[in-house]
Motif scaffolding. Structure first.
Motif, mmCIF file in Angstrom:
data_model
loop_
_atom_site.group_PDB
_atom_site.id
_atom_site.type_symbol
_atom_site.label_atom_id
_atom_site.label_comp_id
_atom_site.label_asym_id
_atom_site.label_seq_id
_atom_site.Cartn_x
_atom_site.Cartn_y
_atom_site.Cartn_z
ATOM 1 N N PRO A 294 0.817 -1.226 0.000
ATOM 2 C CA PRO A 294 0.000 0.000 0.000
ATOM 3 C C PRO A 294 0.840 1.260 0.000
ATOM 4 O O PRO A 294 2.028 1.240 0.331
ATOM 5 N N ALA A 295 0.227 2.343 -0.375
ATOM 6 C CA ALA A 295 0.902 3.638 -0.351
ATOM 7 C C ALA A 295 1.302 3.969 1.078
ATOM 8 O O ALA A 295 0.634 3.565 2.036
ATOM 9 N N LYS B 188 6.289 11.134 1.743
ATOM 10 C CA LYS B 188 7.732 11.278 1.568
ATOM 11 C C LYS B 188 8.124 10.679 0.231
ATOM 12 O O LYS B 188 7.398 9.874 -0.346
ATOM 13 N N SER B 189 9.300 11.079 -0.254
ATOM 14 C CA SER B 189 9.779 10.570 -1.532
ATOM 15 C C SER B 189 11.076 9.804 -1.332
ATOM 16 O O SER B 189 11.710 9.890 -0.279
ATOM 17 N N TRP C 91 9.995 4.930 0.318
ATOM 18 C CA TRP C 91 8.625 5.431 0.234
ATOM 19 C C TRP C 91 8.005 5.230 -1.134
ATOM 20 O O TRP C 91 6.785 5.234 -1.277
ATOM 21 N N GLU C 92 8.836 5.050 -2.152
ATOM 22 C CA GLU C 92 8.299 4.846 -3.486
ATOM 23 C C GLU C 92 9.226 3.926 -4.271
ATOM 24 O O GLU C 92 10.424 3.883 -4.017
ATOM 25 N N ASN D 33 6.544 0.981 -9.819
ATOM 26 C CA ASN D 33 5.210 1.395 -9.370
ATOM 27 C C ASN D 33 4.859 0.873 -7.988
ATOM 28 O O ASN D 33 3.726 0.989 -7.534
ATOM 29 N N GLY D 34 5.844 0.238 -7.296
ATOM 30 C CA GLY D 34 5.598 -0.196 -5.925
ATOM 31 C C GLY D 34 4.947 -1.541 -5.812
ATOM 32 O O GLY D 34 4.432 -1.892 -4.757
#
Length: 355
Positions: A6-7, A12-13, A17-18, A25-26
């Motif tokens: 999940p997001a 944060k970047s 975090w990503e 795309n995680g």
């Protein structure tokens, strides 16, 4: 564990975090999760002991999950946190293999609780204020040869704000790791978040001593290497170790009275235990280390003294070393004297040149 992470709860970047090491795309690559490919991905167990580290816990969890490693067993053991840790664990619970939330007797006890459930072949614990670096688990799968016992990454250091501490090395290395070197206080360095163990070897050497609370990692590594000495050293960054006001390392080393430092007090207990348990040669190495440890600390203090003339400091070390040559004359001592003499050379005035 589900494939889509999940997001993040925080905005944060960057890592973790990503993105992942596999998919930007995680999400995890579904092809790598197929049973046909599992042979090249040995089962890895990561345990995170946690207590009231809600400010950092999500970063730790994401750094493990976002590895994109298809044969991961992740266990989080929370000692009954009263901060926001509980809501973070609930949010990620479906992506964590086991979540234990109950009171424990401290960090070592929490890790031992996780180890009772662990089924992986390779293991390490990542504390709830630390972080795995991207690609670490995939590198272990690719490079941890069956003939080796321990895989050692470098480890970076950050403060509570994610910045390098101004008074600490930015990069910690695992080097010259052997039971003898560690017991003798030879020139070695270790940082636990970068060390990955064989689970079978961990069990055969007795595992983590849950009665220890400050030096249990040092105790484990010495016993482990005494029986399983083959180390692979990687130049990659494998983890981040965080120094902040609440970390045990900062709290104890900042104490004005050295005799109150719980790391040092427990170290004496550990040496007494190891000298009873290990071979005669290693027990002898530990007794030498008892003498060498305060001497090494004294040399650090001498090197940090930039007020005393370097020649005077070098002479002081030579005189003091001669009083106990068996314990004090070593490559580290010679190196410290050489560093002081190099300062003296740099301070010498340049000769006048004819004009």
């Amino acid at each position: 564990m589900q494939s889509a992470i999940p997001a993040p709860l925080q905005t944060k970047s960057g890592w973790p975090w990503e993105g992942t090491t596999n998919q930007p795309n995680g999400t995890l690559d579904s092809n790598t999760r197929s049973p046909a490919n599992f042979e090249k991905f040995p089962p890895i167990t990561v345990i995170t002991p946690s207590y009231n580290q809600g400010d950092f816990l999500e970063e730790t969890i994401r750094s493990v999950l976002m590895q994109g490693y298809p044969n991961l067993e992740y266990i989080v053991v929370d000692g009954g946190s009263t901060d926001k840790s509980g809501s973070i664990l609930n949010y990620y619970a479906s992506h964590i293999t086991h979540v234990i939330c109950e009171k424990d007797e401290g960090q070592s006890d929490a890790i031992c609780k996780g180890l009772r459930l662990a089924t992986g072949e390779i293991f390490n614990w990542i504390n709830s204020d630390d972080r795995l670096e991207p690609g670490a688990l995939h590198e272990i799968a690719a490079k941890f040869r069956p003939s080796a016992d321990l895989y050692a990454f470098d480890v970076c250091v950050e403060d509570a704000n994610g910045k390098p501490p101004t008074d600490s090395a930015v990069r910690m290395v695992n080097r010259n790791l052997s039971a003898k070197a560690m017991l003798r206080c030879d020139r070695y360095s270790f940082s636990q978040p970068g060390l990955w163990f064989r689970m079978s070897a961990l069990n055969s050497c007795g595992g983590i001593d849950r009665n220890l609370h400050y030096g249990f990692d040092w105790d484990l590594i010495v016993r482990y290497l005494a029986e399983h000495p083959k180390v692979i050293y990687s130049s990659s960054l494998g983890a981040m170790f965080r120094l902040h006001d609440q970390s045990k390392t900062v709290v104890e080393t900042s104490k004005d009275v050295e005799s109150e430092n719980k790391f040092k007090l427990e170290n004496l207990r550990i040496r007494e235990k190891l000298e009873r348990q290990l071979s005669r040669n290693l027990a002898q190495a530990s007794r030498l280390g008892r003498k060498r440890e305060p001497w090494n600390q004294h040399m650090i203090e001498v090197l940090d003294d930039f007020e005393t003339p370097p020649m005077k400091s070098a002479w002081h070390l030579m005189v003091q070393a001669a009083k106990d040559p068996g314990a004090r004359i070593s490559l580290r001592t010679l190196g410290s004297i050489a560093r002081l003499l190099s300062r003296y050379v740099r301070r010498m005035p340049k000769p006048n040149t004819p004009g």
